[in-house]
Scaffold this motif. Structure first.
Motif: not given
Lengths: 484, 236
Positions: B94-98
């Motif tokens: 799953i793409f991870f935006w900080r």
């Protein structure tokens, strides 16, 4: 308990969870869970007590809760709280080199010229605190608030500075103040999270979720965003096609099966799980009830300046903050963005500053008055401020006045539980460049807030990566001059 | 060596006496029960529903997430919701935006990507309950699990409950569980028979021909119960 077992327990945040949930300090009501207490028993309660934090304060607190009005972007203290006649006099001159020797700025250069304010200041209340004409409503509460004119921070970019103000450290990864506080003294709310965050303004604050994150503390303590959308809390609504009866039957079935499992395997963590489902179910009705302002009088709405109760605004968030703390929430944080007044069209010290003040002044003052009327101001801290201030030098990007980010001196105000009213602490030099008297670094402010809550900032620690951490890192002195 | 040891292979069932004497299992007189990690909770749900993608590597994916994630970030991030098998990739993809991670992750103690992590904590919170109970993704997994149950060879509710238990908990139901789940599914059938519009929303998309929508919806509801059990998200 011997010190060895103390040390061991420092590493066991997980089990601390179990114990915290059992005794309601994390906000889960276990009134109906006789089984859980039976399973735990007194011995285990004692052994599970975490040594590094306490759900009791370290000493008798003056305040029980905090409402932090975070003015994101860096409001200009020189337009609002810190009037400098000498700055007016030297308006237009290049700042003396002695001030800026060896300094870096976000945008301006060393040859920037000084900018006198166009705003008038008035002495307010019996205390005669000097407050800008831009904050007429706050002016009426001059005798309630303590203004710190000598705040000082360490970083001049928004993201890191916001992290520093909220977590005591300029990079991601540390727990926020609200997380530390709920970790330290828990929450009194049975139906809502202990730490809630709201937002108003054109965009979210730079830095995002780490500003109210739990860092290395268990995520129980992270701030929960209260949203303006149909679901004020993420996943609050049941899926489409499941009505309240179906949800109740669902929760009952899950609880019954979990309970059967609990009896079989005996792990108290399952009892906690059952309690979390019960609280989740209660939140599904308590959160919409919280957001519904129908029970508020027109008089109240008018006092806060709420024209449309359904419309998101700082004013509405202030009223929601009061409703939250009435329901036992420990820490409420309101972010209002767009105070970054460099001097561009739309972001300058002219109309944009006036707009930000108009959006926030009346609601913040109404909040103070409302809490006062309800007898809650005496044990609630209201705190107003941003991540840094603005330079005495102007930053005329266009024809409109503006100032650059400034970390050497800025102003904040606090009032309520444990805070003295009608005082100002600290002074800046004659140009308002450096804080020169009673300097209050960010860690001192944090130590002071914790102190009012009955927490010793040096004792509120959590062991992580082999050492004890605290909100105030290796700094922090309580600012006794603002204590009542 | 560790996993084949007798100590590791002990049961995690614990007596009241033992939990009093050794609440933290420092003496290893039992196995410890451990709540699964964020990613594994999602993976397990997808696996139970029988649709887990085993694809390895590739770009990050964007499974459905609730609205309102970016209200409190400086910029609205792009979240082009994945379709098809990409919805059912393992959680680690799953793409991870900080500044605003996929909400399941922080809710179940996945660490922030910006600091080293020496251990994950395992909290147990109401927000986790809301996520498993109400999140759109998890509800979709429940529907897909129900679809598997309805498409199976099972000919009685008893068998269907047994199958559902095996798919989620890898064991057969106890007599109590069998009875309780049967009562639950019966109540749901009755309710959805009276509320056909709701039944249509809740029932799986692909029904075998002989199924009433209201009955099918009841099996989604039952699947949802199982995917929410403490045992399901715990390594026993």
């Amino acid at each position: 308990m011997n010190s060895n077992s103390n040390n061991q327990q420092n590493h066991l945040g997980v089990r601390q969870q179990t114990r915290r949930h059992f005794f309601g300090s994390a906000g889960v009501n276990l009134g109906s869970l006789g089984l859980a207490s039976l399973l735990l028993g007194d011995d285990l309660q004692a052994q599970s007590a975490p040594s590094t934090s306490t759900s009791e304060p370290h000493f008798t607190p003056k305040a029980k809760r905090v409402i932090h009005l975070f003015m994101a972007g860096g409001p200009s203290q020189l337009e609002l709280f810190d009037y400098k006649p000498k700055l007016q006099e030297m308006h237009g001159q290049v700042i003396p080199e002695s001030y800026v020797e060896g300094k870096n700025f976000a945008f301006i250069k060393k040859d920037a010229t000084l900018l006198g304010t166009q705003r008038k200041f008035r002495r307010c209340g019996q205390s005669g605190l000097e407050i800008s004409e831009l904050l007429p409503h706050l002016g009426k509460h001059a005798d309630d608030i303590a203004v710190i004119r000598s705040m000082k921070t360490e970083v001049f970019n928004h993201g890191p500075a916001k992290l520093f103000t909220n977590t005591g450290f300029q990079r991601f990864g540390r727990p926020s103040m609200g997380a530390w506080v709920t970790y330290g003294i828990g929450s009194e709310s049975k139906d809502l999270p202990g730490f809630l965050v709201m937002h108003s303004g054109p965009r979210g604050p730079r830095g995002g979720t780490p500003l109210w994150g739990s860092g290395f503390l268990p995520t129980t303590y992270q701030g929960v965003p209260l949203l303006n959308s149909a679901d004020p809390i993420l996943n609050l609504s049941t899926p489409a096609g499941i009505e309240s009866q179906g949800q109740a039957e669902f929760i009952d079935a899950v609880s019954d099966l979990n309970n059967a499992r609990l009896q079989q395997v005996g792990d108290p963590e399952i009892a906690t799980r059952i309690a979390t489902y019960e609280m989740a179910y209660r939140m599904q009705s308590s959160a919409p009830e919280l957001m519904d302002l129908k029970s508020e009088t027109q008089e109240t709405l008018t006092a806060y300046g709420i024209t449309d109760p359904a419309k998101p605004s700082f004013a509405r968030n202030c009223l929601l903050a009061r409703r939250l703390i009435e329901r036992g929430t420990r820490f409420v944080q309101l972010f209002h963005t767009d105070w970054d007044h460099h001097g561009n069209a739309g972001t300058n010290l002219g109309i944009p500053l006036e707009q930000r003040c108009a959006e926030t002044d009346q609601p913040a003052a109404a909040l103070i008055q409302d809490l006062k009327n309800r007898g809650m101001l005496e044990d609630t801290i209201v705190m107003w401020g941003g991540e840094f201030g603005r330079t005495p030098q102007g930053e005329p990007r266009e024809k409109t006045p503006g100032r650059d980010h400034h970390i050497e001196a800025y102003s904040m105000w606090l009032c309520g539980g444990g805070i003295k009213g009608g005082v100002s602490v600290g002074q800046t030099d004659e140009l308002g460049y450096y804080a020169v008297e009673d300097v209050v670094p960010v860690h001192d402010l944090q130590a002071t807030v914790l102190h009012c809550l009955g927490l010793d900032h040096k004792k509120l620690t959590y062991r992580f990566q082999g050492r004890d951490y605290r909100l105030t890192d290796v700094g922090g002195n309580v600012v006794t001059k603002i204590l009542a | 060596m560790i996993v084949t040891s007798a100590t590791y292979q002990q049961t995690s069932i614990v007596s009241a006496e033992l939990i009093t004497r050794d609440p933290r299992n420092r003496l290893l007189a039992r196995q410890s029960r451990i709540r699964l990690e964020a990613e594994a909770i999602r993976d397990s749900s997808i696996q139970s529903a029988g649709v887990l993608s085993t694809k390895i590597g590739g770009r990050g994916v964007y499974p459905p997430q609730p609205a309102g994630i970016y209200v409190l970030t400086q910029q609205k991030k792009a979240w082009p919701e994945s379709q098809g098998n990409d919805r059912f990739r393992r959680g680690m993809y799953i793409f991870f935006w900080r500044s605003s991670p996929y909400p399941l992750m922080p809710t179940f103690d996945a660490p922030e990507a910006s600091v080293t992590c020496t251990r994950r904590s395992r909290s147990n919170t109401p927000l986790q309950a809301l996520t498993l109970a109400n999140d759109r993704s998890f509800f979709e997994f429940a529907q897909l699990l129900a679809e598997k149950i309805l498409q199976s060879d099972a000919t009685s509710d008893t068998d269907r409950i047994r199958l559902a238990m095996q798919r989620t908990l890898a064991r057969n139901p106890t007599p109590f569980e069998q009875t309780r789940l049967q009562a639950f599914v019966d109540a749901q059938k009755t309710w959805y028979a009276k509320n056909p519009q709701h039944a249509k929303t809740v029932a799986p998309d692909f029904l075998p021909a002989n199924w009433e929508l209201s009955d099918a919806a009841a099996w989604t509801a039952l699947s949802r119960v199982l995917l929410n059990l403490d045992e399901f998200i715990t390594r026993e």
